[in-house]
Design an enzyme around this catalytic site. Structure first.
Site, PDB file in Angstrom:
ATOM      1  N   ASP A 273       0.914  -1.219  -0.061  1.00  0.00           N
ATOM      2  CA  ASP A 273      -0.058  -0.028  -0.045  1.00  0.00           C
ATOM      3  C   ASP A 273       0.806   1.162   0.087  1.00  0.00           C
ATOM      4  OD1 ASP A 273       1.070  -0.126   2.344  1.00  0.00           O
ATOM      5  OD2 ASP A 273      -0.809   0.118   3.471  1.00  0.00           O
TER       6      ASP A 273
ATOM      7  N   ASP B 180       2.239   4.488   2.149  1.00  0.00           N
ATOM      8  CA  ASP B 180       2.069   4.836   3.337  1.00  0.00           C
ATOM      9  C   ASP B 180       1.144   6.025   3.657  1.00  0.00           C
ATOM     10  OD1 ASP B 180       3.230   4.009   6.045  1.00  0.00           O
ATOM     11  OD2 ASP B 180       4.400   5.760   5.917  1.00  0.00           O
TER      12      ASP B 180
END
Ligand SMILES: [Zn+2]
Length: 269
Positions: free
Chosen positions: A210, A212
């Protein structure tokens, strides 16, 4: 006493990696630094002996700040391991590095606190170099393997290692981005430096799950939900299995890199 089996390659990975190899042997190892995260499984892959160790334990019972890093690396050393492949889940700190991408790590920034990160606490003293913490020879093997398997990969990248178990605040994350961090993770340090102290070549591959929190807070990217994170994580696992097999197949026997003799110039006494 039964002598220990031998292995030339060590992989930080759980049953997902070795369950499909026949005739795997399991070995329990003790070290002066305690027990490693789990028993080690040794299997033959492309004619090479490969040792698998799940970094977080069989039941994922060791959070990042409790992983027995020194015992894990020392256990690999005891088996004769010369090469460690270390895949790790990571977040992206730069918009150009997308969830699902892989990053072949070449630098780290250590932001952990108080982790045991050396085997040289005296009377033996050694200062290993930090300019090239990851093995450049293995990086080349990994880059070629990604190309062959058509995996979206970045040829180099700096990982910021945070202590965990909590994730960063948006302010921390934005700071790391502005300082040149490219991916963020909780386990690459001190794994990579302990391996160098043991003169083992080390390959770090960040599997991006993902973005951050800093990037989405700044609205540079769209925030992703946890379902999407899990979907990408599972996809990464499948891709990383294939990639690690391809890397194992292509690791040359000859070690002409600086890792193999790291202690020669590092020792003080
Ligand atoms: Zn090396």
């Amino acid at each position: 006493m039964k002598s220990l089996p031998k292995a030339e390659i060590g992989v930080f990975g759980g049953s997902g990696f070795y369950s499909f190899f026949e005739k795997a042997t399991k070995v329990n190892i003790n070290t002066p630094y305690g027990k490693p995260s789990a028993e080690i499984t040794i299997a033959e892959v492309f004619g090479k002996k490969v040792a698998f160790l799940p970094r977080h334990g069989l039941k994922h019972q060791f959070p990042p700040h409790k992983v027995p890093f020194k015992a894990n690396i020392y256990a690999f050393k005891k088996l004769g391991v010369k090469t460690i492949i270390s895949p790790c889940a990571a977040g992206s700190l730069q918009a150009k590095i997308k969830p699902g991408d892989f990053v072949i790590l070449d630098q780290f920034i250590d932001r952990t606190k108080g982790r045991e990160d050396t085997y040289f606490n005296g009377p033996e003293v050694a200062h290993i170099g930090g300019a090239t913490p990851y093995c450049p020879r293995l990086s080349q093997v990994a880059i070629k393997a990604c190309r062959k398997l058509k995996i979206q990969a970045h040829k180099k990248g700096t990982v910021v290692v945070v202590p965990g178990p909590r994730f960063s605040t948006a302010a921390e994350s934005m700071l790391y981005t502005s300082q040149g961090g490219e991916v963020i993770n909780m386990t690459q340090y001190p794994e990579v430096v302990l391996a160098r102290e043991m003169e083992i070549c080390f390959l770090g591959i960040a599997l991006i799950t993902d973005y951050d929190v800093g990037l989405s807070a700044k609205r540079k990217v769209k925030a992703v939900d946890s379902k999407e994170v899990i979907r990408v994580f599972n996809q990464n696992l499948e891709k990383s299995r294939k990639l690690i097999l391809e890397i194992i197949k292509n690791i040359p026997a000859k070690r002409d890199c600086l890792c193999a003799t790291a202690l020669e110039e590092a020792r003080i006494n």
